[in-house]
Design a protein around this motif. Structure first.
Motif, PDB file in Angstrom:
ATOM      1  N   GLU A  29       0.839  -1.199   0.000  1.00 25.59           N
ATOM      2  CA  GLU A  29       0.000   0.000   0.000  1.00 25.59           C
ATOM      3  C   GLU A  29       0.880   1.258   0.000  1.00 25.59           C
ATOM      4  N   THR A  30       2.027   1.163   0.661  1.00 25.21           N
ATOM      5  CA  THR A  30       2.985   2.284   0.696  1.00 25.21           C
ATOM      6  C   THR A  30       3.464   2.599  -0.719  1.00 25.21           C
ATOM      7  N   LEU A  31       3.831   1.552  -1.463  1.00 29.19           N
ATOM      8  CA  LEU A  31       4.310   1.774  -2.838  1.00 29.19           C
ATOM      9  C   LEU A  31       3.190   2.317  -3.728  1.00 29.19           C
ATOM     10  N   THR A  32       2.003   1.806  -3.551  1.00 30.84           N
ATOM     11  CA  THR A  32       0.853   2.310  -4.324  1.00 30.84           C
ATOM     12  C   THR A  32       0.652   3.798  -4.057  1.00 30.84           C
ATOM     13  N   SER A  33       0.752   4.162  -2.796  1.00 25.99           N
ATOM     14  CA  SER A  33       0.560   5.546  -2.388  1.00 25.99           C
ATOM     15  C   SER A  33       1.666   6.452  -2.938  1.00 25.99           C
ATOM     16  N   ILE A  34       2.919   5.969  -2.887  1.00 24.69           N
ATOM     17  CA  ILE A  34       4.048   6.745  -3.410  1.00 24.69           C
ATOM     18  C   ILE A  34       3.884   6.939  -4.919  1.00 24.69           C
ATOM     19  N   ASN A  35       3.513   5.871  -5.603  1.00 26.80           N
ATOM     20  CA  ASN A  35       3.328   5.969  -7.060  1.00 26.80           C
ATOM     21  C   ASN A  35       2.219   6.968  -7.400  1.00 26.80           C
ATOM     22  N   GLN A  36       1.155   6.898  -6.621  1.00 24.40           N
ATOM     23  CA  GLN A  36       0.039   7.839  -6.825  1.00 24.40           C
ATOM     24  C   GLN A  36       0.510   9.283  -6.645  1.00 24.40           C
ATOM     25  N   ALA A  37       1.327   9.502  -5.623  1.00 23.69           N
ATOM     26  CA  ALA A  37       1.789  10.860  -5.304  1.00 23.69           C
ATOM     27  C   ALA A  37       2.787  11.381  -6.336  1.00 23.69           C
ATOM     28  N   LEU A  38       3.613  10.493  -6.876  1.00 22.98           N
ATOM     29  CA  LEU A  38       4.733  10.947  -7.714  1.00 22.98           C
ATOM     30  C   LEU A  38       4.542  10.746  -9.215  1.00 22.98           C
ATOM     31  N   TYR A  39       3.550   9.930  -9.615  1.00 20.46           N
ATOM     32  CA  TYR A  39       3.463   9.525 -11.016  1.00 20.46           C
ATOM     33  C   TYR A  39       3.473  10.708 -11.990  1.00 20.46           C
ATOM     34  N   GLU A  40       2.589  11.672 -11.762  1.00 18.20           N
ATOM     35  CA  GLU A  40       2.472  12.800 -12.713  1.00 18.20           C
ATOM     36  C   GLU A  40       3.790  13.579 -12.812  1.00 18.20           C
ATOM     37  N   ASP A  41       4.400  13.853 -11.658  1.00 18.35           N
ATOM     38  CA  ASP A  41       5.676  14.589 -11.652  1.00 18.35           C
ATOM     39  C   ASP A  41       6.759  13.804 -12.384  1.00 18.35           C
ATOM     40  N   LEU A  42       6.823  12.505 -12.119  1.00 15.90           N
ATOM     41  CA  LEU A  42       7.867  11.691 -12.749  1.00 15.90           C
ATOM     42  C   LEU A  42       7.654  11.612 -14.264  1.00 15.90           C
ATOM     43  N   ARG A  43       6.409  11.528 -14.681  1.00 13.38           N
ATOM     44  CA  ARG A  43       6.114  11.496 -16.127  1.00 13.38           C
ATOM     45  C   ARG A  43       6.522  12.812 -16.780  1.00 13.38           C
ATOM     46  N   THR A  44       6.164  13.908 -16.113  1.00 14.14           N
ATOM     47  CA  THR A  44       6.524  15.240 -16.633  1.00 14.14           C
ATOM     48  C   THR A  44       8.033  15.370 -16.781  1.00 14.14           C
TER      49      THR A  44
ATOM     50  N   THR B 244       7.686  -8.632   5.794  1.00 13.76           N
ATOM     51  CA  THR B 244       6.723  -8.503   4.700  1.00 13.76           C
ATOM     52  C   THR B 244       7.227  -7.453   3.722  1.00 13.76           C
ATOM     53  N   TYR B 245       7.119  -7.729   2.426  1.00 13.02           N
ATOM     54  CA  TYR B 245       7.755  -6.809   1.486  1.00 13.02           C
ATOM     55  C   TYR B 245       6.977  -6.670   0.181  1.00 13.02           C
ATOM     56  N   ALA B 246       7.274  -5.574  -0.524  1.00  8.09           N
ATOM     57  CA  ALA B 246       6.687  -5.306  -1.836  1.00  8.09           C
ATOM     58  C   ALA B 246       7.740  -4.645  -2.715  1.00  8.09           C
ATOM     59  N   ASN B 247       7.567  -4.761  -4.010  1.00 10.94           N
ATOM     60  CA  ASN B 247       8.630  -4.366  -4.927  1.00 10.94           C
ATOM     61  C   ASN B 247       8.117  -3.544  -6.099  1.00 10.94           C
ATOM     62  N   ALA B 248       8.807  -2.437  -6.383  1.00 14.82           N
ATOM     63  CA  ALA B 248       8.473  -1.623  -7.559  1.00 14.82           C
ATOM     64  C   ALA B 248       9.726  -1.527  -8.428  1.00 14.82           C
ATOM     65  N   GLY B 249      10.016  -2.626  -9.117  1.00 15.06           N
ATOM     66  CA  GLY B 249      11.094  -2.610 -10.102  1.00 15.06           C
ATOM     67  C   GLY B 249      12.509  -2.707  -9.580  1.00 15.06           C
ATOM     68  N   HIS B 250      12.669  -3.045  -8.306  1.00 19.02           N
ATOM     69  CA  HIS B 250      14.012  -3.057  -7.712  1.00 19.02           C
ATOM     70  C   HIS B 250      14.529  -4.493  -7.543  1.00 19.02           C
TER      71      HIS B 250
END
Lengths: 281, 108
Positions: free
Chosen positions: A113-128, A148-154
């Motif tokens: 959920e943390t990664l989902t939230s970070i992606n939500q917060a940063l996606y538009e800026d990172l795309r720009t 417990t862990y989750a991964n975003a491309g790392h």
């Protein structure tokens, strides 16, 4: 017409103001100090284990990131990440990522959920900005031993079993790097850690470090180093890894930012020979 | 440390053979080719057969091409990918992004 006037004025400024170069250098050094203090600052103490993190940029400042966040429920949330690119641009996005992680950490239920939230917060800026961040996030519960862990491309971290004294494979969890696609829902996996188990998170600056012959340090060498030094405390393991990388690359300048995070479980042994224990003959 | 890009045009398809190192020091060369892409291109192929190394900035360039393919309505194909590069692309989710943006088919 406007553009050429703007360029000409810029050049004039630089020619008329040689101090500007010195000012820029000073500001870069200040920026480095800020990043070093934020990155390699105070590490929280945890019951039932040790944690440590270390980051060394390839240039004065860099785009690698790691962080710890003690949660109210007694767990510790950890994250490691790598912003696309190097130097000042990557460092600016690293600070953005840090802000997103820290503002979301207390309110999200777990790493996914943390990664989902970070992606939500940063996606538009990172795309720009045409950039992205790879992140790995984990919660460790010292009471239950659950990791417990989750991964975003790392890269998945390396898991060394204290009991078997060898590398065990973490169940694979894959996810898209932050800034890749919007509205991502990340998956979680979990393992149970016991006494002397070690988890080593890292960025690719370690395994891609190159020597004079153009050979890379590689994952296999890193694993051998970790197994060799697994009985050390987390700070000494970090030093040993760095020494190993430095020995390998010799005088070749560091090519990419190097970052590592360690978690080592140390559960106190129960002493059964207490004064109240019955003596059995 | 260098990058050589060989461009081949076959009707409305452009094939870029990306040879050497695609990293922070060389991606600007690939970006130039993307900038000069004709509006009537239907397919852009990145051939990685002779790619020696790619870093996150290289991935960034491929991402730029993916989003450009959405903007200019052409198909982007990735081919000649070795095992190590394939692992890297899988890890960061590049194939999923490509599929999501354009539903691309990829030749390996």
């Amino acid at each position: 017409m406007c553009k050429s006037v703007q360029t000409y004025t810029h050049q004039q400024l630089l020619e008329a103001n040689p101090e500007m170069g010195k000012t820029l250098q000073r500001e870069i050094n200040l920026a480095r100090n800020i990043q070093m203090q934020l990155l390699n600052g105070k590490t929280p103490k945890v019951e039932g284990g040790e944690i440590a993190g270390f980051s060394l940029p390839a240039r004065l400042i860099g785009g690698d990131y790691y962080d710890f966040y003690p949660l109210k429920n007694g767990k510790i949330r950890m994250v490691i990440g790598d912003v696309m690119g190097k130097g000042i641009p990557a460092a600016m996005l690293m600070i953005l990522t840090r802000g997103a992680f820290r503002s979301t950490a207390e309110s999200t239920r777990g790493p996914a959920e943390t990664l989902t939230s970070i992606n939500q917060a940063l996606y538009e800026d990172l795309r720009t900005l045409k950039s992205f961040v790879t992140l790995f996030c984990a919660d460790w519960d010292p009471k239950t031993g659950a990791f417990t862990y989750a991964n975003a491309g790392h890269h998945l971290p390396i898991y060394i079993s204290g009991k078997d004294r060898t590398v065990k494979e973490l169940p694979k969890v894959q996810g898209i790097m932050v800034g890749g696609l919007p509205k991502q829902v990340y998956k979680e996996a979990s393992v149970h850690l016991v006494d002397q188990d070690t988890i080593f998170f890292y960025t690719d600056g370690i395994i891609e470090a190159q020597n004079k012959r153009g050979e890379q340090y590689k994952l296999e060498r890193l694993i051998r180093t970790l197994i060799k030094h697994q009985d050390q405390n987390v700070h000494d393991i970090q030093k040993s890894v760095l020494e190993s990388v430095n020995q390998f690359i010799e005088d070749v300048p560091q090519k990419d930012d190097i970052t590592m995070v360690l978690l080592k479980v140390s559960q106190p042994k129960v002493d059964i020979s207490s004064l109240n224990a019955p003596v059995i003959n | 440390m260098s990058l050589k890009i060989k461009k081949k045009v076959k009707e409305k398809a452009v094939i870029l053979h990306i040879d050497g190192i695609l990293d922070i020091s060389t991606t600007h060369l690939l970006e130039l080719y993307l900038k000069e892409l004709d509006d009537n291109v239907e397919t852009l192929v990145f051939d990685f057969t002779n790619l020696e190394f790619i870093d996150s900035t290289g991935i960034g360039s491929i991402m730029n091409a993916i989003y450009l393919s959405q903007e200019k309505h052409f198909k982007l194909k990735l081919q000649g990918i070795n095992d190590l590069t394939n692992q890297f692309f899988e890890m960061v989710g590049l194939y999923q992004i490509l599929e999501e943006i354009q539903g691309s088919e990829m030749d390996v």
